[in-house]
Write a protein that holds these residues in place. Structure first.
Motif, PDB file in Angstrom:
ATOM      1  N   LEU A 106       0.842  -1.190   0.000  1.00 64.12           N
ATOM      2  CA  LEU A 106       0.000   0.000   0.000  1.00 64.12           C
ATOM      3  C   LEU A 106       0.883   1.249   0.000  1.00 64.12           C
ATOM      4  CD1 LEU A 106      -1.908  -2.301   1.152  1.00 64.12           C
ATOM      5  CD2 LEU A 106      -3.121  -0.472   2.325  1.00 64.12           C
ATOM      6  N   VAL A 107       0.650   2.120  -0.957  1.00 64.12           N
ATOM      7  CA  VAL A 107       1.384   3.382  -1.060  1.00 64.12           C
ATOM      8  C   VAL A 107       0.627   4.486  -0.340  1.00 64.12           C
ATOM      9  CG1 VAL A 107       2.320   5.104  -2.652  1.00 64.12           C
ATOM     10  CG2 VAL A 107       2.418   2.671  -3.250  1.00 64.12           C
ATOM     11  N   ASP A 108      -0.681   4.499  -0.520  1.00 63.83           N
ATOM     12  CA  ASP A 108      -1.571   5.397   0.218  1.00 63.83           C
ATOM     13  C   ASP A 108      -2.896   4.666   0.376  1.00 63.83           C
ATOM     14  OD1 ASP A 108      -3.280   5.860  -2.048  1.00 63.83           O
ATOM     15  OD2 ASP A 108      -1.901   7.395  -2.776  1.00 63.83           O
ATOM     16  N   PRO A 109      -3.901   5.262   0.993  1.00 65.00           N
ATOM     17  CA  PRO A 109      -5.140   4.524   1.265  1.00 65.00           C
ATOM     18  C   PRO A 109      -5.888   4.018   0.041  1.00 65.00           C
ATOM     19  CG  PRO A 109      -5.006   6.453   2.677  1.00 65.00           C
ATOM     20  CD  PRO A 109      -3.889   6.573   1.697  1.00 65.00           C
ATOM     21  N   TRP A 110      -5.500   4.480  -1.166  1.00 63.70           N
ATOM     22  CA  TRP A 110      -6.218   4.034  -2.363  1.00 63.70           C
ATOM     23  C   TRP A 110      -5.304   3.418  -3.414  1.00 63.70           C
ATOM     24  CZ3 TRP A 110      -6.470   9.013  -0.310  1.00 63.70           C
ATOM     25  CH2 TRP A 110      -7.627   9.300   0.423  1.00 63.70           C
ATOM     26  N   THR A 111      -4.012   3.438  -3.161  1.00 65.00           N
ATOM     27  CA  THR A 111      -3.055   3.037  -4.194  1.00 65.00           C
ATOM     28  C   THR A 111      -2.226   1.845  -3.736  1.00 65.00           C
ATOM     29  OG1 THR A 111      -2.873   5.351  -4.861  1.00 65.00           O
ATOM     30  CG2 THR A 111      -1.204   3.835  -5.707  1.00 65.00           C
ATOM     31  N   VAL A 112      -2.116   0.851  -4.621  1.00 72.29           N
ATOM     32  CA  VAL A 112      -1.330  -0.347  -4.353  1.00 72.29           C
ATOM     33  C   VAL A 112      -0.254  -0.478  -5.418  1.00 72.29           C
ATOM     34  CG1 VAL A 112      -1.359  -2.868  -4.184  1.00 72.29           C
ATOM     35  CG2 VAL A 112      -3.254  -1.528  -3.234  1.00 72.29           C
ATOM     36  N   GLU A 113       0.968  -0.666  -4.946  1.00 69.86           N
ATOM     37  CA  GLU A 113       2.100  -0.886  -5.843  1.00 69.86           C
ATOM     38  C   GLU A 113       2.396  -2.386  -5.867  1.00 69.86           C
ATOM     39  OE1 GLU A 113       5.757   1.905  -6.132  1.00 69.86           O
ATOM     40  OE2 GLU A 113       6.365   0.237  -4.836  1.00 69.86           O
ATOM     41  N   ILE A 114       2.502  -2.962  -7.047  1.00 73.63           N
ATOM     42  CA  ILE A 114       2.667  -4.412  -7.183  1.00 73.63           C
ATOM     43  C   ILE A 114       4.004  -4.723  -7.845  1.00 73.63           C
ATOM     44  CG2 ILE A 114       1.610  -6.556  -7.998  1.00 73.63           C
ATOM     45  CD1 ILE A 114      -0.958  -4.825  -8.500  1.00 73.63           C
ATOM     46  N   LYS A 115       4.821  -5.498  -7.146  1.00 75.57           N
ATOM     47  CA  LYS A 115       6.048  -6.015  -7.728  1.00 75.57           C
ATOM     48  C   LYS A 115       5.709  -7.364  -8.338  1.00 75.57           C
ATOM     49  CE  LYS A 115      10.837  -7.215  -6.630  1.00 75.57           C
ATOM     50  NZ  LYS A 115      11.848  -7.380  -5.530  1.00 75.57           N
ATOM     51  N   LEU A 116       5.589  -7.396  -9.643  1.00 79.56           N
ATOM     52  CA  LEU A 116       5.110  -8.583 -10.333  1.00 79.56           C
ATOM     53  C   LEU A 116       6.117  -9.720 -10.250  1.00 79.56           C
ATOM     54  CD1 LEU A 116       3.699  -6.777 -13.501  1.00 79.56           C
ATOM     55  CD2 LEU A 116       2.409  -7.575 -11.512  1.00 79.56           C
ATOM     56  N   ASN A 117       5.623 -10.943 -10.256  1.00 82.09           N
ATOM     57  CA  ASN A 117       6.503 -12.114 -10.182  1.00 82.09           C
ATOM     58  C   ASN A 117       7.447 -12.208 -11.381  1.00 82.09           C
ATOM     59  OD1 ASN A 117       5.275 -12.764  -7.809  1.00 82.09           O
ATOM     60  ND2 ASN A 117       4.272 -14.629  -8.537  1.00 82.09           N
ATOM     61  N   ASP A 118       7.047 -11.606 -12.502  1.00 83.14           N
ATOM     62  CA  ASP A 118       7.916 -11.653 -13.689  1.00 83.14           C
ATOM     63  C   ASP A 118       8.946 -10.532 -13.698  1.00 83.14           C
ATOM     64  OD1 ASP A 118       6.480  -9.374 -14.311  1.00 83.14           O
ATOM     65  OD2 ASP A 118       5.359 -10.270 -15.965  1.00 83.14           O
ATOM     66  N   GLY A 119       9.005  -9.751 -12.610  1.00 82.19           N
ATOM     67  CA  GLY A 119      10.010  -8.703 -12.485  1.00 82.19           C
ATOM     68  C   GLY A 119       9.520  -7.307 -12.772  1.00 82.19           C
ATOM     69  N   GLY A 120       8.355  -7.159 -13.352  1.00 82.33           N
ATOM     70  CA  GLY A 120       7.820  -5.844 -13.680  1.00 82.33           C
ATOM     71  C   GLY A 120       7.152  -5.173 -12.491  1.00 82.33           C
ATOM     72  N   MET A 121       6.640  -3.987 -12.698  1.00 84.43           N
ATOM     73  CA  MET A 121       5.942  -3.223 -11.658  1.00 84.43           C
ATOM     74  C   MET A 121       4.595  -2.764 -12.203  1.00 84.43           C
ATOM     75  SD  MET A 121       7.892  -3.118  -8.933  1.00 84.43           S
ATOM     76  CE  MET A 121       7.140  -1.793  -7.991  1.00 84.43           C
ATOM     77  N   GLN A 122       3.624  -2.664 -11.329  1.00 84.06           N
ATOM     78  CA  GLN A 122       2.297  -2.179 -11.703  1.00 84.06           C
ATOM     79  C   GLN A 122       1.710  -1.399 -10.534  1.00 84.06           C
ATOM     80  OE1 GLN A 122      -0.460  -5.252 -12.887  1.00 84.06           O
ATOM     81  NE2 GLN A 122      -2.068  -3.818 -13.463  1.00 84.06           N
ATOM     82  N   THR A 123       1.028  -0.324 -10.835  1.00 85.11           N
ATOM     83  CA  THR A 123       0.376   0.483  -9.802  1.00 85.11           C
ATOM     84  C   THR A 123      -1.107   0.585 -10.118  1.00 85.11           C
ATOM     85  OG1 THR A 123       2.384   1.775  -9.415  1.00 85.11           O
ATOM     86  CG2 THR A 123       0.319   2.706  -8.632  1.00 85.11           C
ATOM     87  N   LEU A 124      -1.945   0.308  -9.129  1.00 80.11           N
ATOM     88  CA  LEU A 124      -3.390   0.366  -9.306  1.00 80.11           C
ATOM     89  C   LEU A 124      -4.021   1.179  -8.179  1.00 80.11           C
ATOM     90  CD1 LEU A 124      -4.228  -3.370 -10.162  1.00 80.11           C
ATOM     91  CD2 LEU A 124      -4.229  -1.440 -11.759  1.00 80.11           C
ATOM     92  N   THR A 125      -5.107   1.852  -8.496  1.00 85.71           N
ATOM     93  CA  THR A 125      -5.888   2.551  -7.475  1.00 85.71           C
ATOM     94  C   THR A 125      -7.259   1.890  -7.358  1.00 85.71           C
ATOM     95  OG1 THR A 125      -6.750   4.146  -9.084  1.00 85.71           O
ATOM     96  CG2 THR A 125      -4.740   4.745  -7.895  1.00 85.71           C
ATOM     97  N   ALA A 126      -7.823   1.965  -6.161  1.00 92.36           N
ATOM     98  CA  ALA A 126      -9.152   1.387  -5.936  1.00 92.36           C
ATOM     99  C   ALA A 126      -9.859   2.172  -4.846  1.00 92.36           C
ATOM    100  CB  ALA A 126      -9.044  -0.082  -5.545  1.00 92.36           C
ATOM    101  N   ARG A 127     -11.155   2.243  -4.965  1.00 92.96           N
ATOM    102  CA  ARG A 127     -11.939   2.912  -3.926  1.00 92.96           C
ATOM    103  C   ARG A 127     -11.863   2.141  -2.608  1.00 92.96           C
ATOM    104  NH1 ARG A 127     -15.612   6.873  -3.730  1.00 92.96           N
ATOM    105  NH2 ARG A 127     -15.611   7.141  -5.994  1.00 92.96           N
ATOM    106  N   THR A 128     -11.792   0.795  -2.690  1.00 97.70           N
ATOM    107  CA  THR A 128     -11.733  -0.058  -1.495  1.00 97.70           C
ATOM    108  C   THR A 128     -10.603  -1.067  -1.634  1.00 97.70           C
ATOM    109  OG1 THR A 128     -14.123   0.124  -1.145  1.00 97.70           O
ATOM    110  CG2 THR A 128     -13.002  -1.702  -0.064  1.00 97.70           C
ATOM    111  N   ILE A 129      -9.887  -1.292  -0.531  1.00101.73           N
ATOM    112  CA  ILE A 129      -8.813  -2.283  -0.502  1.00101.73           C
ATOM    113  C   ILE A 129      -9.094  -3.259   0.637  1.00101.73           C
ATOM    114  CG2 ILE A 129      -6.334  -2.655  -0.127  1.00101.73           C
ATOM    115  CD1 ILE A 129      -5.900   0.196  -1.242  1.00101.73           C
ATOM    116  N   VAL A 130      -8.915  -4.543   0.368  1.00 96.66           N
ATOM    117  CA  VAL A 130      -9.104  -5.584   1.380  1.00 96.66           C
ATOM    118  C   VAL A 130      -7.793  -6.343   1.549  1.00 96.66           C
ATOM    119  CG1 VAL A 130     -10.368  -7.650   2.059  1.00 96.66           C
ATOM    120  CG2 VAL A 130     -11.545  -5.824   0.819  1.00 96.66           C
ATOM    121  N   ILE A 131      -7.301  -6.389   2.782  1.00 90.17           N
ATOM    122  CA  ILE A 131      -6.070  -7.113   3.099  1.00 90.17           C
ATOM    123  C   ILE A 131      -6.452  -8.476   3.666  1.00 90.17           C
ATOM    124  CG2 ILE A 131      -3.903  -7.072   4.393  1.00 90.17           C
ATOM    125  CD1 ILE A 131      -4.362  -4.011   4.689  1.00 90.17           C
TER     126      ILE A 131
END
Length: 717
Positions: A349-374
């Motif tokens: 979690l980068v902020d309350p709406w943003t998730v940074e993903i370190k992909l298994n293939d080595g890449g990176m992806q950033t997504l935003t969502a209104r709701t996050i569930v851990i």
């Protein structure tokens, strides 16, 4: 007890005196009007005495919940004017109400707690969080009789000081109306003239004030929480779910089912611990071990006792095959087809709406969502024993990979922990040929169960060849001359136990690190701290499953997943509190131990007036045909009632048998309903009906049966 009887007698005497001396006639509108001239004369002669006497009378009437409080409030205005009358009536009514509240608590709370423990516990939990707001609302709305509020709130756990000051403030508006009306007493013909329909509606609207205030307060809390973060104007997803165990799978499935755009992030295997390391592989090996034990004891079935011939490697290969056969149910492909966007990688979690993903293939992806569930689950806890890292160990997660390489079961296996996981695996590996020593620090294994259940489990494991050492504390691990030892302490004496493999099964700890929780200030205390809606510090970030607790069960994680999905997607419209009232759990030793609700020890600890109904499986035809007549059903009910408070089943198939009791408790069905339900013969499920029959037989109406006997005697002539 004597003090309570004395208090009840005093209340009855005072109440009787009130009516005996016709004070009830005085405290009517006509009586008040007729006495005003005389009261004014008394007041002119002794103003302090009249004020003190009036104050005391008001307190007594309110404390005894007698009729006439409204008339006394009018009298306060008529006698003393608006300001002085308001002060007298306001404090007298609040003090009297508090006395009535305390009397109710002293006389009624213990009795109600014994009769309705679960309901009162739920009310107390709500009162602890919302009691002030709730009471304030009731005090502002005169539709609710104040004397009834005093009595009902007395049985709750609300603090006395809170009750007093909330009542003082909450009743002020209504008191003002009556005192003000009392200053114009001559013009009042009836109480309905004071409390008109419009005025009641106004009070009712005023009653929403605390709810509105609470909403405003929550709004300011949200603003404070989010003040250092910038909310995106648009979102990539409606929901992001981190973790593909039971909680995460259910959450994402529901979100996709209601057509929300949802991303499920998982770095490891889909299905989480339950599929890959826990429930599924352990039950697979339990089955193989049970078959081996049945072969070893063939005489129980009219066969010859035989030493089972098997390859341990093939047993472990079957375990992996079972996992592989179930895996498609939780696969990326299945959930993609269901409408879930599955991403393989590590989420932060980068902020309350943003998730940074370190992909298994080595890449990176950033997504935003209104709701996050851990929903990142838990991992086995490894005790910090000196030397344990050097000597090596396995956990319930890692043993499947390591043991799959072995040609035979470990010769000497030490299982550290006497809980469900340790007990299940200790019995299984003992049946598969290991010399198993199980070490438990407390004085019994399966300590959350009743003593007799723990004793039964202890004997079952011992019969399977497990050497159980209770009251033994693990101190350290050592390597000597190429051999591994664990040193335990018992009665201040250290004992060395040699082993080939050490299995740590002393509990599980939530996976909290690496997800950005610390940077966001999300509170953790062994688990993520959430409210009853599964919300964290940030109302748009939820948590579900083992990372939350309080029960680390797959079925509870799935249960929480529903609430996380619904509250996360529709919480702006309606939120639901998680319902933990009826949670079953099963330990899959042989025979199985299943439980729902409270056990006997918990009933004792809670002070419940309970009774026990038992049915022994040695009386069940199907158990006898299966040569598995060990065990029992133990039902806890309130004295004289068929309401089910808790059930423990010890038997083969106990995990399946408990489901009927779970359903009954969930929907408020008692033992009479189970008794009136047809159960197939011969089945294990008949045991549930027979247990209900035992309760019915113990509560047979002896007087009615006696008369029936006489009736039948008369009919015979």
């Amino acid at each position: 007890m004597i003090k309570r009887i004395f208090l009840i007698l005093l209340i009855l005497i005072l109440a009787a005196s009130f009516f005996y001396f016709d004070l009830n006639q005085l405290l009517t509108l006509d009586g008040l009007k007729g006495s005003m001239a005389q009261f004014n004369d008394y007041k002119a002669q002794s103003p302090l005495l009249i004020i003190g006497g009036f104050f005391l009378l008001y307190v007594i009437v309110t404390a005894l919940s007698l009729p006439g409080a409204a008339i006394l409030t009018l009298a306060a205005g008529a006698l003393f004017g608006l300001v002085q009358g308001l002060l007298v009536a306001s404090f007298a009514s609040s003090i009297g109400a508090t006395i009535a509240f305390l009397a109710s608590r002293y006389l009624l709370r213990d009795t109600i707690k014994q009769r309705f423990p679960e309901r009162l516990a739920a009310i107390d939990a709500g009162v602890e969080k919302e009691g002030g707001f709730y009471l304030f609302t009731l005090r502002l709305v005169p539709i609710f009789p104040f004397f009834l509020i005093n009595l009902l709130m007395g049985v709750t756990s609300i603090k006395t000081w809170t009750y007093y000051w909330v009542s003082q403030i909450g009743m002020l508006a209504g008191t003002f109306v009556f005192v003000n009306a009392g200053t114009q007493l001559a013009q009042i013909d009836s109480l309905s003239g004071i409390l008109s329909f419009n005025l009641i509606v106004s009070f009712a609207l005023l009653g929403f004030f605390p709810l509105i205030a609470k909403g405003v307060l929550n709004m300011f809390k949200k603003r404070r929480v989010y003040k250092n973060h910038t909310k995106p104007k648009r979102f990539d997803r409606n929901m992001i779910v981190i973790g593909a165990g039971a909680g995460g799978l259910v959450t994402s499935y529901i979100a996709a089912a209601v057509k929300a755009k949802v991303t499920l992030i998982e770095a490891g295997e889909m299905g989480g611990d339950c599929l890959n390391y826990g429930c599924v592989p352990s039950k697979a090996i339990i089955k193989s071990a049970k078959i081996a034990d049945q072969i070893r004891h063939g005489e129980n079935y009219g066969l010859e006792n035989t030493v089972p011939q098997f390859s341990f490697k093939k047993v472990m290969a079957r375990v992996q095959q079972v996992v592989a056969d179930i895996a498609p149910h939780d696969s990326v492909e299945r959930y993609t087809n269901l409408g879930v966007d599955v991403v393989k990688g590590y989420a932060k979690l980068v902020d309350p709406w943003t998730v940074e993903i370190k992909l298994n293939d080595g890449g990176m992806q950033t997504l935003t969502a209104r709701t996050i569930v851990i929903a990142t689950g838990a991992r086995p806890f490894v005790p910090p024993l000196s030397g344990i890292e050097e000597t090596g160990y396995v956990t319930s997660d890692t043993l499947w990979t390591k043991f799959a390489e072995l040609e035979e079961a470990p010769k000497k296996l030490v299982v550290l922990g006497g809980g469900p996981i340790g007990s299940e695996l200790a019995q299984s590996f003992a049946r598969l040929g290991s010399n198993v020593t199980q070490i438990e620090m407390s004085d019994r294994i399966m300590g959350k169960e009743d003593l007799e259940v723990s004793t039964f489990a202890h004997q079952s494991l011992t019969d399977s060849g497990v050497n159980i050492l209770t009251s033994h504390q693990a101190m350290r691990c050592e390597m000597r001359d190429g051999k591994k030892y664990i040193i335990v302490k018992h009665n201040e004496t250290e004992i060395d136990i040699e082993y080939d493999e050490l299995l740590c099964a002393v509990g599980r700890s939530a996976r909290l690190e690496g997800y950005g929780l610390e940077a966001l200030g999300i509170e953790t205390n062994r688990t993520i701290v959430t409210n009853e809606y599964l919300e964290t510090l940030y109302p748009n970030i939820f948590a579900a499953g083992d990372i939350v607790g309080p029960y680390q069960f797959t079925h509870v994680a799935a249960h929480q997943g529903w609430y996380a999905a619904v509250n996360g997607l529709f919480g702006n419209l309606k939120k639901f509190k998680v319902d933990y009232r009826v949670i079953p759990w099963v330990t899959f030793i042989d025979p199985e131990v299943a439980r729902v609700g409270i056990n006997e020890q918990e009933a004792i600890d809670k002070g419940i007036d309970y009774e026990i109904t038992r049915f022994e499986f040695e009386e069940l035809d199907r158990a006898i045909t299966d040569s598995a007549a060990k065990g029992f059903i133990k039902v806890i009910t309130p004295k004289g009632k068929d309401k089910i408070l808790g059930v423990t089943v010890v038997s083969e198939h106990a995990g399946d048998l408990i489901a009927e009791f779970v359903l009954a408790m969930k929907h408020g069905l008692g033992l009479n309903k189970i008794l009136g339900t047809i159960h197939s013969y011969p089945t294990w499920a008949e045991g549930n009906k027979y247990a209900a029959g035992e309760w019915k037989r113990a509560h047979a109406p002896e007087t009615v049966l006696s008369w029936l006997e006489k009736y039948h005697t008369w009919r015979r002539g």
